[in-house]
Design a protein around this motif. Structure first.
Motif, PDB file in Angstrom:
ATOM      1  N   GLY A 261       1.171  -1.051  -0.213  1.00  0.00           N
ATOM      2  CA  GLY A 261       0.361   0.090  -0.091  1.00  0.00           C
ATOM      3  C   GLY A 261       0.966   1.513   0.460  1.00  0.00           C
ATOM      4  N   THR A 262       0.249   1.906   0.294  1.00  0.00           N
ATOM      5  CA  THR A 262       0.468   3.742   0.561  1.00  0.00           C
ATOM      6  C   THR A 262       0.199   4.232   1.800  1.00  0.00           C
ATOM      7  OG1 THR A 262      -1.295   4.344   0.017  1.00  0.00           O
ATOM      8  CG2 THR A 262       0.060   4.254  -1.871  1.00  0.00           C
ATOM      9  N   GLY A 263       1.511   5.057   2.757  1.00  0.00           N
ATOM     10  CA  GLY A 263       1.147   5.520   3.750  1.00  0.00           C
ATOM     11  C   GLY A 263       2.585   5.781   4.251  1.00  0.00           C
ATOM     12  N   VAL A 264       1.919   6.258   6.415  1.00  0.00           N
ATOM     13  CA  VAL A 264       3.576   6.844   6.728  1.00  0.00           C
ATOM     14  C   VAL A 264       3.728   5.873   7.691  1.00  0.00           C
ATOM     15  CG1 VAL A 264       4.452   8.397   7.911  1.00  0.00           C
ATOM     16  CG2 VAL A 264       3.150   9.363   5.968  1.00  0.00           C
ATOM     17  N   LEU A 265       4.249   5.365   7.765  1.00  0.00           N
ATOM     18  CA  LEU A 265       4.759   4.557   8.997  1.00  0.00           C
ATOM     19  C   LEU A 265       5.390   5.556   9.801  1.00  0.00           C
ATOM     20  CD1 LEU A 265       5.537   0.862   7.106  1.00  0.00           C
ATOM     21  CD2 LEU A 265       3.563   1.690   7.922  1.00  0.00           C
ATOM     22  N   GLY A 266       5.402   5.135  10.921  1.00  0.00           N
ATOM     23  CA  GLY A 266       5.847   5.390  12.550  1.00  0.00           C
ATOM     24  C   GLY A 266       6.413   4.647  13.187  1.00  0.00           C
ATOM     25  N   ASN A 267       6.727   3.885  13.189  1.00  0.00           N
ATOM     26  CA  ASN A 267       7.182   2.833  13.824  1.00  0.00           C
ATOM     27  C   ASN A 267       9.024   2.465  13.637  1.00  0.00           C
ATOM     28  OD1 ASN A 267       5.144   1.677  11.132  1.00  0.00           O
ATOM     29  ND2 ASN A 267       5.268   0.410  13.825  1.00  0.00           N
ATOM     30  N   ARG A 279       5.314  -4.298  -0.443  1.00  0.00           N
ATOM     31  CA  ARG A 279       4.927  -4.038  -1.645  1.00  0.00           C
ATOM     32  C   ARG A 279       4.403  -2.811  -1.640  1.00  0.00           C
ATOM     33  NH1 ARG A 279       0.763  -7.173  -3.102  1.00  0.00           N
ATOM     34  NH2 ARG A 279      -0.928  -5.333  -3.264  1.00  0.00           N
ATOM     35  N   SER A 280       5.028  -1.728  -1.994  1.00  0.00           N
ATOM     36  CA  SER A 280       4.081  -0.157  -2.554  1.00  0.00           C
ATOM     37  C   SER A 280       3.604  -0.214  -3.101  1.00  0.00           C
ATOM     38  CB  SER A 280       6.077   1.282  -2.348  1.00  0.00           C
ATOM     39  OG  SER A 280       6.351   0.363  -4.039  1.00  0.00           O
ATOM     40  N   GLY A 281       2.199   0.199  -2.889  1.00  0.00           N
ATOM     41  CA  GLY A 281       1.057   0.202  -4.259  1.00  0.00           C
ATOM     42  C   GLY A 281       0.115  -0.703  -4.053  1.00  0.00           C
ATOM     43  N   ILE A 282      -0.916   0.356  -3.707  1.00  0.00           N
ATOM     44  CA  ILE A 282      -1.718  -1.333  -3.369  1.00  0.00           C
ATOM     45  C   ILE A 282      -2.936  -2.275  -4.571  1.00  0.00           C
ATOM     46  CG2 ILE A 282      -2.973   1.016  -2.006  1.00  0.00           C
ATOM     47  CD1 ILE A 282      -5.203   1.257  -4.571  1.00  0.00           C
ATOM     48  N   SER A 283      -1.596  -1.813  -5.288  1.00  0.00           N
ATOM     49  CA  SER A 283      -2.386  -3.206  -6.266  1.00  0.00           C
ATOM     50  C   SER A 283      -0.999  -3.637  -6.909  1.00  0.00           C
ATOM     51  CB  SER A 283      -3.717  -3.018  -7.263  1.00  0.00           C
ATOM     52  OG  SER A 283      -3.175  -3.024  -7.790  1.00  0.00           O
ATOM     53  N   GLU A 284      -0.952  -5.387  -7.366  1.00  0.00           N
ATOM     54  CA  GLU A 284       0.115  -5.316  -8.258  1.00  0.00           C
ATOM     55  C   GLU A 284       0.988  -4.500  -8.889  1.00  0.00           C
ATOM     56  OE1 GLU A 284       2.644  -7.838  -7.785  1.00  0.00           O
ATOM     57  OE2 GLU A 284       1.251  -9.170  -6.160  1.00  0.00           O
ATOM     58  N   GLU A 290       3.599   4.627  -3.014  1.00  0.00           N
ATOM     59  CA  GLU A 290       4.737   5.461  -1.949  1.00  0.00           C
ATOM     60  C   GLU A 290       4.724   5.178  -0.723  1.00  0.00           C
ATOM     61  OE1 GLU A 290       6.855   9.704  -0.829  1.00  0.00           O
ATOM     62  OE2 GLU A 290       5.763   9.451  -2.070  1.00  0.00           O
ATOM     63  N   LEU A 291       5.242   3.885   0.123  1.00  0.00           N
ATOM     64  CA  LEU A 291       5.239   3.417   1.261  1.00  0.00           C
ATOM     65  C   LEU A 291       7.064   4.263   2.024  1.00  0.00           C
ATOM     66  CD1 LEU A 291       5.279  -0.098   2.030  1.00  0.00           C
ATOM     67  CD2 LEU A 291       3.497   1.652   3.358  1.00  0.00           C
ATOM     68  N   GLN A 292       6.307   5.389   2.923  1.00  0.00           N
ATOM     69  CA  GLN A 292       7.106   6.564   3.872  1.00  0.00           C
ATOM     70  C   GLN A 292       7.569   5.838   5.260  1.00  0.00           C
ATOM     71  OE1 GLN A 292       5.732  10.398   3.596  1.00  0.00           O
ATOM     72  NE2 GLN A 292       4.169   9.635   2.369  1.00  0.00           N
ATOM     73  N   PHE A 293       8.493   6.058   5.405  1.00  0.00           N
ATOM     74  CA  PHE A 293       8.801   5.449   6.970  1.00  0.00           C
ATOM     75  C   PHE A 293       9.625   5.819   7.889  1.00  0.00           C
ATOM     76  CE2 PHE A 293       8.935   1.811   3.775  1.00  0.00           C
ATOM     77  CZ  PHE A 293       9.329   1.036   4.422  1.00  0.00           C
ATOM     78  N   GLY A 294       9.448   7.464   7.865  1.00  0.00           N
ATOM     79  CA  GLY A 294       9.468   8.113   8.551  1.00  0.00           C
ATOM     80  C   GLY A 294      10.937   7.744   9.807  1.00  0.00           C
ATOM     81  N   GLY A 295      11.793   7.674   8.760  1.00  0.00           N
ATOM     82  CA  GLY A 295      13.518   7.765   9.565  1.00  0.00           C
ATOM     83  C   GLY A 295      13.411   6.208   9.733  1.00  0.00           C
ATOM     84  N   CYS A 296      12.774   5.348  10.351  1.00  0.00           N
ATOM     85  CA  CYS A 296      13.735   3.748  10.724  1.00  0.00           C
ATOM     86  C   CYS A 296      13.817   3.386   9.866  1.00  0.00           C
ATOM     87  CB  CYS A 296      11.405   3.069  11.380  1.00  0.00           C
ATOM     88  SG  CYS A 296      10.657   2.557  10.439  1.00  0.00           S
ATOM     89  N   ASN A 297      14.435   1.967  10.293  1.00  0.00           N
ATOM     90  CA  ASN A 297      15.359   1.176   9.686  1.00  0.00           C
ATOM     91  C   ASN A 297      14.196   0.095   8.870  1.00  0.00           C
ATOM     92  OD1 ASN A 297      17.789   2.264  10.448  1.00  0.00           O
ATOM     93  ND2 ASN A 297      17.839   0.535  11.826  1.00  0.00           N
ATOM     94  N   LEU A 298      14.810  -0.508   7.966  1.00  0.00           N
ATOM     95  CA  LEU A 298      13.777  -1.085   7.107  1.00  0.00           C
ATOM     96  C   LEU A 298      15.093  -1.752   6.389  1.00  0.00           C
ATOM     97  CD1 LEU A 298      11.015  -2.926   5.449  1.00  0.00           C
ATOM     98  CD2 LEU A 298      12.125  -1.449   4.171  1.00  0.00           C
ATOM     99  N   SER A 312       8.491   7.732 -15.317  1.00  0.00           N
ATOM    100  CA  SER A 312       8.130   9.181 -14.307  1.00  0.00           C
ATOM    101  C   SER A 312       7.434   7.781 -12.702  1.00  0.00           C
ATOM    102  CB  SER A 312       8.018  10.381 -14.258  1.00  0.00           C
ATOM    103  OG  SER A 312       6.849  10.332 -15.182  1.00  0.00           O
ATOM    104  N   ARG A 313       6.615   7.259 -13.146  1.00  0.00           N
ATOM    105  CA  ARG A 313       6.049   6.628 -12.869  1.00  0.00           C
ATOM    106  C   ARG A 313       6.164   5.177 -11.880  1.00  0.00           C
ATOM    107  NH1 ARG A 313       0.009   6.794 -15.167  1.00  0.00           N
ATOM    108  NH2 ARG A 313      -1.055   5.784 -13.225  1.00  0.00           N
ATOM    109  N   TYR A 314       6.212   5.130 -11.186  1.00  0.00           N
ATOM    110  CA  TYR A 314       6.550   3.991 -10.130  1.00  0.00           C
ATOM    111  C   TYR A 314       6.177   4.026  -8.836  1.00  0.00           C
ATOM    112  CZ  TYR A 314      11.068   6.025 -10.525  1.00  0.00           C
ATOM    113  OH  TYR A 314      12.092   7.443 -10.385  1.00  0.00           O
TER     114      TYR A 314
END
Length: 434
Positions: A261-267, A279-284, A290-298, A312-314
């Motif tokens: 999906g898409t959104g902001v993670l603050g974990n 997976r980034s994006g709400i479908s395949e 865009e998944l945003q991680f707020g500076g955390c480690n992945l 320009s679209r990915y």
């Protein structure tokens, strides 16, 4: 067996216990239990029960396609230990203004829907018994609370709030500990929750676990302090806002599960286990996810996946502190994908990127008028570069390789045979695998 059926628009009041009445069927109007149990079993077929009795244990049955409304008492310190069954819809309305009432019953065999829309009083659960077949629908502005326990519910819908804390109804002290909401079902029934999961501190906190093989789409926010887990099925985030979605503690995706999906993670950290997918994006085929991680480690020990439509679209992963890739990077693309040589695809934005020795690449490959392949030499910057597919390079099929040492262009060894065509180093020679 004795059965009493309440019909008509009026209200039938019971001023004594009906302990010998087997079944009370409420088909219309209302029944009011003023003193003592209304019946051994109450069947809702469209009416209302005012349950003003303390510590009730009568069974409740809501048949498929039927509905009813259950009003709780105005008295203090009452526990409703009723077993709920059926496949219909039950609306619950608490009436005690300070929430000194609790629902402690067994909902494990209920396959229907609980509707809760009261915006003045929370739904006062005191439950640990699973309700893994039921759906909890929370209206806008309504709150559902439990008492520091782990509770499984099949689905949560609506736009209301799951919360902690709530006071203990016996002595009115605050509820310490973790209130874990386990949400999801294995019945294949996907659902969407647009509400919130909230708490106030790490002492009085909520935690969240996605369970079941279904897909849960979450469009709300999660301002909670407990751990978040995706243990099974798919949790799809669908938000374009700035609200943190899955709390501030750790987030773990277990083997076999998917976070998308898409959104902001603050974990504090995000870990994707071997066999799991992020997976980034709400479908395949979402190219603007865009998944945003707020500076955390992945840390990805499983699969991390993006989709590319044009230069320009990915879909992307941004705001990462330290990114560690140890599993498989999958890049999918449209069948008509056509990119210019030199195009840079910034899949990841991170302060630092570490590529594991066993990282595997599964990159889409396509031909335009000149032919191209992805250069992975800048993958440690999060970037793929479009380059030519040189015609002079030998072309062979991956199936023809036996006991060959195969590497990507960036020097990462491929485990087994490549599953995508592209340019690899085979026994020290650049080779185009088809």
């Amino acid at each position: 067996r004795t059965t009493l059926t309440k019909s008509g628009s009026g209200t039938l009041k019971f001023y004594a216990a009906n302990s010998s009445l087997d079944t009370l069927v409420i088909s219309a109007g209302a029944a009011e239990a003023c003193s003592g149990t209304p019946a051994k079993t109450v069947v809702f077929e469209g009416g209302t029960l005012y349950d003003d009795v303390t510590s009730t244990t009568h069974a409740i049955y809501v048949p498929k396609g039927k509905k009813g409304t259950w009003y709780l008492t105005t008295q203090y310190y009452t526990a409703y230990a009723n077993k709920l069954t059926g496949e219909g819809t039950l609306a619950i309305e608490p009436r005690n203004t300070v929430n000194r009432v609790r629902i402690t019953g067994d909902w494990s065999d209920f396959y229907g829907t609980i509707n809760f829309t009261n915006t003045s009083i929370c739904l006062p659960l005191d439950m640990s018994t699973s309700a893994s077949h039921a759906t909890l629908n929370i209206g806008s502005g309504a709150f559902v609370a439990n008492t520091g326990q782990t509770w499984a519910i099949g689905a949560v819908t609506g736009s209301g709030t799951l919360e902690q804390p709530v006071s203990n109804f016996q002595n009115q002290s605050d509820q310490t500990g973790t209130n874990t909401w386990q949400i999801g079902n294995s019945d294949g029934n996907d659902f969407t929750f647009e509400g919130s999961i909230t708490d106030v501190s790490s002492t009085y906190c909520c935690a969240f676990t996605k369970v079941g093989s279904c897909k849960m789409t979450f469009k709300g926010k999660g301002s909670f302090h407990g751990a978040a887990r995706v243990n099974a099925g798919e949790l799809c985030l669908n938000s374009s806002g700035s609200d943190v979605m899955l709390g501030s503690s750790t987030l773990n995706v277990a083997s076999g599960a998917t976070l998308s999906g898409t959104g902001v993670l603050g974990n504090s950290s995000v870990t994707v286990a071997k066999g799991a997918t992020i997976r980034s994006g709400i479908s395949e085929s979402s190219s603007n996810g865009e998944l945003q991680f707020g500076g955390c480690n992945l840390t990805v020990n499983g699969t991390i996946q993006s989709y590319i439509l044009t230069k320009s679209r990915y879909s992307t992963f941004t705001g990462i502190g330290k990114l560690t890739l140890k599993g498989t990077l999958v890049l999918k693309g449209s069948e008509s994908l056509a990119l210019e040589k030199g195009t840079e695809i910034q899949l990841f934005e991170a302060n630092s990127i570490t590529l594991g020795d066993d990282l595997q690449l599964d990159l889409c490959y396509a031909n335009n008028t000149t032919g191209y392949a992805f250069d992975t030499s800048r993958l440690d910057e999060g970037i793929l570069v479009v380059g030519d597919a040189p015609e002079a390079i030998e072309s062979i099929h991956a199936d023809s390789l036996e006991d060959a040492d195969i590497y990507t262009l960036s020097g990462v060894k491929v485990q087994g045979k490549p599953t995508r065509q592209g340019i690899y180093i085979v026994n020290g020679v650049k080779t185009l695998l088809k």
